[in-house]
Write a protein that holds these residues in place. Structure first.
Motif, PDB file in Angstrom:
ATOM      1  N   ALA A  47      30.663  76.768  33.519  1.00 38.09           N
ATOM      2  CA  ALA A  47      29.331  77.143  33.008  1.00 38.09           C
ATOM      3  C   ALA A  47      28.444  76.531  31.664  1.00 38.09           C
ATOM      4  N   VAL A  48      29.178  76.211  30.761  1.00 37.03           N
ATOM      5  CA  VAL A  48      28.551  75.477  29.651  1.00 37.03           C
ATOM      6  C   VAL A  48      28.761  74.243  29.950  1.00 37.03           C
ATOM      7  N   ARG A  49      30.520  73.752  30.173  1.00 35.30           N
ATOM      8  CA  ARG A  49      30.534  72.331  30.276  1.00 35.30           C
ATOM      9  C   ARG A  49      31.056  71.720  31.255  1.00 35.30           C
ATOM     10  N   MET A  50      29.918  72.463  32.917  1.00 29.97           N
ATOM     11  CA  MET A  50      29.954  72.078  34.081  1.00 29.97           C
ATOM     12  C   MET A  50      31.273  71.005  34.119  1.00 29.97           C
ATOM     13  N   TYR A  51      32.459  71.580  34.150  1.00 27.28           N
ATOM     14  CA  TYR A  51      33.361  70.753  33.962  1.00 27.28           C
ATOM     15  C   TYR A  51      33.689  71.658  35.715  1.00 27.28           C
ATOM     16  N   SER A  52      34.513  70.979  36.853  1.00 27.71           N
ATOM     17  CA  SER A  52      35.124  71.894  38.373  1.00 27.71           C
ATOM     18  C   SER A  52      35.899  72.547  37.643  1.00 27.71           C
TER      19      SER A  52
END
Length: 563
Positions: A357-362
């Protein structure tokens, strides 16, 4: 931290006072000639051993016990993977969280009972009861035709899941206490392995055969454990216990204390669960009514244990002693901190949630960031046990105090490092800052369990083990519930503050699904990311505070010579 010579002598007596050394591979190879002669003199005057097993027999006993531990860990992550498809199957996704909550509540409430049952029904009887309840509950899950019946079935399975502490009690019967930590670490490796493969395996089975098959496939492992326990776990208790009639054994069960304990823990955890999952306000009569019922049940439980129960499930004389109290509270706060990284409400981990949600990683990349921590959890307990087994000073003196404090301090360092995560944090920190927490907590629960066993009288060891697991499981579920409540409260506040005007309808969508964040317009997306970062930082601060309290409770723990 010294004790009187008379009490120390009693604390050095084994759980089954006639138990002989298990086999030569477990004996201390470095014992001096004088120690050997002393042992020979002791054996010449003591009665024949009540329990003596060959190396092969001991291996089969451990295989039966540890396969149950492996299955318990496997089941937990398998079910977590199935929650979404089960909710869709019954068209009741909003109730799917109760599948996990009912199991956790049941485990938490029934765990301490098995410490008492293992002394009443015997080790084999208590373990077979646990396996039977877990097996019936799991079978009923596969046959459930409604969400409500599935929730009830998971509660029945949890009644059996709480009995896995019997495996810890049996290992204490078999293994010299100075080597107890090493074997606990080996069991934790199997637990970590089961938890690691359960998720992918459950998803694969669900995709091929459906979610019902994911419950049925556990049957072979369960049957393997049941057969081995039935045939091999022939731990004999002293004759004065074994010769009691069934009615006399049943009278020793603390039914009233168990009922009030279930009411205390169940109402408390249900209140937090409903507040988080159903978004019910604190002022709602249902919420404060549950908390009031929990408080009343708690007062009744203390009164029953002190004045009514002849054989209390949690003896107050035990929990008010210095070391048992310190061990219980350190496990309670440590488990709260460890499981505050877990949210069963939306079936995500808070640390991977940060990456999603913060780093937008998969999702795959976020999950990979837990791999170093999983390895640390599996090895931390083994390290503590190896130190206790192979370090000459610890083997001869049983001094685990420094290792316990170091383990608690590692958890604090990890929590502080995670609190300091921001947009400029390097990848090395994102991968490895959580590792000391997993390693330290795994080591902490091993050393404190040994301290608890060494710090109580022989006849209290089984009950003391149950009390330790009670505080640990209560901390786990409270950590889940409280962290989820804090996260949702702060997240909603920040979203309402940052998303106003025409886009205010988007306030709730990021809370219910992180996958929506990437589809939002740039301004709303930035507001959602910042809100998640702020909410998770508050949760991580709480985790650091709980770790600090766990460390403080480690300080009063006393050192006793390990028998």
């Amino acid at each position: 931290m010294g004790v009187s010579s008379s009490k120390a002598a009693m604390e050095r007596r084994p759980l089954l006072e006639d138990v002989a050394p298990v086999y030569s591979a477990l004996d201390d190879a470095d014992e001096s000639a004088s120690d050997t002669s002393t042992l020979a003199e002791t054996e010449s005057v003591e009665p024949p051993p009540l329990n003596k097993f060959s190396r092969a027999e001991t291996c089969w006993i451990l295989a039966g016990l540890w396969s149950a531990v492996f299955l318990g860990a496997l089941d937990g992550t398998v079910v977590a993977t199935l929650l979404s498809p089960i909710g869709s199957y019954f068209n009741k996704s909003n109730q799917a969280s109760y599948i996990g909550t009912s199991y956790l509540l049941s485990v938490c409430c029934f765990t301490p009972l098995y410490g008492q049952l293992s002394d009443i029904l015997g080790r084999k009887g208590a373990m077979l009861l646990a396996l039977s309840l877990f097996g019936f509950g799991t079978l009923f899950c596969a046959l459930a035709n409604s969400m409500e019946s599935l929730i009830v079935a998971r509660a029945v399975a949890g009644m059996g899941g709480g009995g896995y502490i019997v495996s810890s009690i049996v290992v204490t019967d078999l293994i010299p206490l100075k080597q107890r930590g090493l074997y606990q670490g080996m069991a934790n490796i199997l637990f970590g392995l089961g938890a690691g493969i359960g998720g992918p395996l459950g998803g694969w089975i669900n995709d091929l055969f459906g979610w019902q098959a994911a419950f049925l496939f556990q049957a072979p492992i369960l049957l393997f454990s049941f057969v081995l326990v039935s045939l091999k776990v022939n731990i004999r208790l002293p004759s004065d216990i074994e010769n009691r009639s069934l009615s006399e054994k049943l009278r020793r069960i603390d039914f009233l204390g168990s009922l009030t304990l279930v009411g205390t823990v169940g109402c408390l955890l249900l209140g937090f669960s409903l507040k988080t999952s159903e978004e019910i306000p604190w002022s709602d009569p249902l919420i404060w009514g549950l908390f009031t019922a929990s408080a009343v049940s708690g007062v009744l439980f203390i009164a029953v244990e002190k004045y009514v129960a002849p054989y209390p499930v949690m003896p107050l004389r035990l929990i008010t002693q210095r070391t048992p109290l310190a061990v219980s509270m350190s496990n309670f706060f440590g488990s709260m901190a460890a499981f505050s990284a877990v949210r069963f409400i939306y079936f995500l981990y808070n640390v991977p949630l940060y990456f999603t949600a913060v780093r937008m990683y998969s999702a795959a990349n976020s999950g990979l960031h837990l791999l170093p921590n999983s390895i640390a959890i599996s090895t931390g307990s083994v390290f503590a046990g190896w130190q206790n087994t192979n370090n000459r000073m610890m083997r001869r003196t049983g001094k685990l105090y420094r290792l316990t404090l170091c383990s608690g301090f590692m958890c604090i360092l990890a929590s502080i490092s995670i609190v300091l995560w921001n947009d400029d944090t390097s990848q090395i920190h994102l991968w490895f800052d959580i590792v000391p927490s997993g390693f330290g907590m795994a080591s902490l629960i091993t050393t404190t369990l040994i301290a608890m066993i060494a710090g109580v009288m022989k006849e209290d060891m089984a009950v003391a083990t149950g009390v330790t697991y009670l505080f640990r499981t209560t901390g786990q579920v409270l950590g889940v519930s409280i962290s989820g409540t804090i996260l949702q409260a702060v997240l909603l506040q920040k979203l309402r503050l940052r998303i106003q005007g025409p886009g205010s309808a988007e306030v709730n969508s990021p809370r219910h699904s992180t996958s929506i964040i990437s589809t939002l317009d740039p301004l709303t997306k930035a507001a959602a990311v910042s809100s998640y970062a702020d909410a998770l930082r508050v949760v991580f601060i709480c985790q650091a505070a709980w770790n600090f309290l766990a460390f403080l409770w480690c300080i009063p723990i006393q050192e006793h010579e390990l028998p």
